[in-house]
Design an enzyme around this catalytic site. Structure first.
Site, PDB file in Angstrom:
ATOM      1  N   HIS A  43       0.864  -1.190   0.000  1.00 47.12           N
ATOM      2  CA  HIS A  43       0.000   0.000   0.000  1.00 47.12           C
ATOM      3  C   HIS A  43       0.898   1.237   0.000  1.00 47.12           C
ATOM      4  O   HIS A  43       1.184   1.806   1.048  1.00 47.12           O
ATOM      5  CB  HIS A  43      -0.917  -0.009   1.225  1.00 47.12           C
ATOM      6  CG  HIS A  43      -1.953   1.057   1.232  1.00 47.12           C
ATOM      7  ND1 HIS A  43      -3.186   0.900   1.823  1.00 47.12           N
ATOM      8  CD2 HIS A  43      -1.953   2.317   0.706  1.00 47.12           C
ATOM      9  CE1 HIS A  43      -3.893   2.005   1.665  1.00 47.12           C
ATOM     10  NE2 HIS A  43      -3.151   2.878   1.001  1.00 47.12           N
ATOM     11  N   GLU A  70      -2.611  -1.698  -3.165  1.00 43.39           N
ATOM     12  CA  GLU A  70      -3.714  -0.935  -2.598  1.00 43.39           C
ATOM     13  C   GLU A  70      -3.390   0.548  -2.633  1.00 43.39           C
ATOM     14  O   GLU A  70      -2.223   0.935  -2.543  1.00 43.39           O
ATOM     15  CB  GLU A  70      -3.933  -1.314  -1.128  1.00 43.39           C
ATOM     16  CG  GLU A  70      -4.249  -2.760  -0.872  1.00 43.39           C
ATOM     17  CD  GLU A  70      -4.393  -3.044   0.616  1.00 43.39           C
ATOM     18  OE1 GLU A  70      -4.971  -4.082   0.953  1.00 43.39           O
ATOM     19  OE2 GLU A  70      -3.925  -2.224   1.438  1.00 43.39           O
ATOM     20  N   HIS A 190      -8.111  -6.098   7.363  1.00 42.56           N
ATOM     21  CA  HIS A 190      -7.943  -5.101   8.410  1.00 42.56           C
ATOM     22  C   HIS A 190      -8.264  -5.712   9.769  1.00 42.56           C
ATOM     23  O   HIS A 190      -9.398  -6.068  10.055  1.00 42.56           O
ATOM     24  CB  HIS A 190      -8.791  -3.847   8.194  1.00 42.56           C
ATOM     25  CG  HIS A 190      -8.191  -2.646   8.882  1.00 42.56           C
ATOM     26  ND1 HIS A 190      -7.293  -1.797   8.251  1.00 42.56           N
ATOM     27  CD2 HIS A 190      -8.329  -2.167  10.131  1.00 42.56           C
ATOM     28  CE1 HIS A 190      -6.929  -0.838   9.083  1.00 42.56           C
ATOM     29  NE2 HIS A 190      -7.531  -1.050  10.230  1.00 42.56           N
TER      30      HIS A 190
END
Length: 237
Positions: A43, A70, A190
């Site tokens: 990310h 991401e 998450h």
């Protein structure tokens, strides 16, 4: 078998704290694959506080499993993704100063943006996933963008799991069923960890992939990376 994609951002955070190249993000990514990970997630953020653009470019020829990038679909992010052409791009609504992803897209107000981004990614042969919460109408709207998958933001599940796991997982099971009914594949991520992951996957249907970084890397400090990846994969059987 549900795929485990290991997010290596925390390895980059540790490296950047000291400078130099210890730990080596590229080597850790290759080791994760060697130890059984089904994918590598990164990310990159505009300030490069963990994963850097150079890391993403260097990882592309090395990753032998699925490569997932991401990020918020700024033009800078899109330029990087379209040049690297990962297996999957996961679109998140984070602004540049957000510490970590803490909510999914509100899809309808962003329909034009997301549809345009999805079109560009799919033209390049990149699988697309939109990061969302469990609102069912929002998931149906995500399907209208042309995305291939949604990734469910599992922070709320992790928060409630310790006190009421059945209640915690119920909206995610409903979201999964809705995503499947409108033709969307399903990812999740998450705050999933060794305590809650097995329960989650047993109660949430149609799950293709989980992306886990912070908890997995933290567990590896005690268990070692190879044993940790095995433990997470055991939760997904």
């Amino acid at each position: 078998m549900i795929n485990l994609s290991v997010n290596v951002n925390k390895i980059a955070t540790l490296r950047n704290a000291r400078g130099g190249n210890v730990p080596d993000v590229l080597q850790v990514a290759m080791d994760c694959e060697r130890f059984g990970a089904n994918g590598i997630t990164v990310h990159p953020r505009p300030d490069e506080r963990h994963i850097r653009r150079s890391d993403v470019l260097a990882l592309r020829p090395l990753v032998r499993t699925e490569f997932n990038i991401e990020g918020y679909p700024s033009e800078q992010f899109m330029e990087l993704v379209l040049s690297v052409r990962p297996t999957q791009a996961t679109l998140v609504p984070d602004g540049p100063n957000v510490l970590t992803s803490s909510a999914g897209w509100d899809v309808v107000p962003n329909m034009a943006l997301l549809t345009g981004i999805v079109d560009r990614l799919k033209e390049a042969g990149i699988r697309t996933s939109i990061f969302v919460g469990t609102d069912l109408d929002n998931i149906r709207a995500a399907a209208q963008t042309g995305a291939d998958r949604v990734e469910l933001y599992t922070g709320p599940f992790a928060e409630e799991f310790e006190t009421d796991p059945e209640r915690a997982v119920a909206p995610f099971a409903a979201a999964a069923a809705t995503a499947h009914s409108v033709g969307l594949g399903l990812n999740a991520g998450h705050d999933l960890n060794l305590k809650n992951l097995k329960f989650f996957q047993q109660h949430v249907p149609h799950l293709s992939e989980v992306s886990i970084g912070h908890a997995l890397i933290s567990d590896a400090l005690y268990l070692g990376l190879e044993a940790t990846i095995k433990a997470y994969k055991d939760c997904l059987k």
